[in-house]
Design a protein around this motif. Structure first.
Motif, mmCIF file in Angstrom:
data_model
loop_
_atom_site.group_PDB
_atom_site.id
_atom_site.type_symbol
_atom_site.label_atom_id
_atom_site.label_comp_id
_atom_site.label_asym_id
_atom_site.label_seq_id
_atom_site.Cartn_x
_atom_site.Cartn_y
_atom_site.Cartn_z
ATOM 1 N N SER A 164 0.629 3.976 3.050
ATOM 2 C CA SER A 164 -0.417 4.284 2.084
ATOM 3 C C SER A 164 -0.088 3.604 0.762
ATOM 4 O O SER A 164 1.043 3.118 0.556
ATOM 5 C CB SER A 164 -0.532 5.797 1.871
ATOM 6 N N GLU A 165 -1.054 3.558 -0.142
ATOM 7 C CA GLU A 165 -0.812 2.924 -1.443
ATOM 8 C C GLU A 165 0.336 3.612 -2.173
ATOM 9 O O GLU A 165 1.189 2.947 -2.773
ATOM 10 C CB GLU A 165 -2.091 2.985 -2.287
ATOM 11 N N ARG A 166 0.389 4.935 -2.118
ATOM 12 C CA ARG A 166 1.449 5.660 -2.798
ATOM 13 C C ARG A 166 2.796 5.410 -2.124
ATOM 14 O O ARG A 166 3.824 5.240 -2.803
ATOM 15 C CB ARG A 166 1.144 7.156 -2.809
ATOM 16 N N GLU A 167 2.825 5.365 -0.785
ATOM 17 C CA GLU A 167 4.070 5.087 -0.072
ATOM 18 C C GLU A 167 4.560 3.672 -0.406
ATOM 19 O O GLU A 167 5.765 3.431 -0.506
ATOM 20 C CB GLU A 167 3.857 5.247 1.429
ATOM 21 N N HIS A 197 7.244 11.635 0.383
ATOM 22 C CA HIS A 197 6.827 10.239 0.548
ATOM 23 C C HIS A 197 7.965 9.393 1.110
ATOM 24 O O HIS A 197 7.749 8.534 1.976
ATOM 25 C CB HIS A 197 6.364 9.663 -0.792
#
Length: 229
Positions: A164-167, A197
């Motif tokens: 994901s973008e956050r990961e 995360h």
């Protein structure tokens, strides 16, 4: 309480580290000794973590590391050095060290790094991460993917897009050598959220520690791309 032993031949270093760590409130320094007393002190006090100087005049830190790792109840061991580019890094990590820290680490960062080590994380000073990555890559050229294969799937068959973008953001900061608390501060997240995360990133990449995740990011070209932006 996290039980720590500090092993260094300089009395000033031992006292300084002890004072900083015990000020955290949930860390107790059970032994602060020169190298020649290290194994005996660790056997007697059974610390959770040992901060061990690499270069000492009367005994080799790597020799002590190997003896501690081979003991019946081995503690986690993080090596201490004055230099960011230390030729012993690969040997120490290959011999079972859980981290590599600089002696001039910011006092405010020392306790969080020790706590990360105590939870099982592999912690490297940011200045050391490039040395680890470069050393790994130089010895694994034969593992390069065939021409035309996406470098982001080279190591574990997982495309970077699977994150994901956050990961993705967490992985980049992790690859810089930042501890969970530092990542949380940088991304305005809670430490618990960052831990979740990080666990997700490791699972998706199929690796079991932060160093391997950083190597994956390097080999996938993520660090170079982001640095060029």
């Amino acid at each position: 309480m996290i039980r720590v032993a500090v092993v260094d031949d300089e009395a000033l270093v031992r006292s300084g580290f002890s004072m900083i760590l015990e000020a955290a409130g949930d860390i107790v320094v059970v032994a602060a000794v020169p190298g020649r007393q290290a194994v005996e002190a660790v056997t007697e006090h059974e610390p959770d973590l040992v901060l061990l100087d690499v270069r000492m005049p009367d005994v080799d830190g790597l020799t002590i590391l190997r003896r501690l790792v081979e003991s019946p109840s081995p503690p986690r061991v993080a090596m201490l050095t004055t230099f960011g580019c230390d030729e012993y890094i690969a040997q120490a990590l290959g011999s079972g060290a859980s981290g590599y820290l600089l002696k001039d680490t910011d006092p405010d960062e020392l306790a969080p790094l020790v706590k990360s080590l105590a939870t099982g994380a592999v912690v490297l000073a940011p200045q050391i991460v490039p040395t680890v990555v470069d050393g790994y890559l130089s010895h694994h050229r034969d593992l390069e993917a065939p021409t035309g294969r996406d470098p982001a799937t080279r190591d574990h068959g997982v495309p970077a897009a699977a994150l994901s973008e956050r990961e993705h953001d967490v992985l980049l900061l992790l690859a810089e050598g930042l501890a969970n608390r530092e990542i949380a501060h940088r991304l305005y997240l809670g430490v618990g959220t960052v831990k979740d995360h990080v666990s997700s990133v490791l699972a998706k990449l199929g690796v079991d520690n932060r160093v391997k995740a950083a190597l994956w990011a390097q080999r996938a070209g993520m660090l170079a791309r982001d640095g060029a932006q």
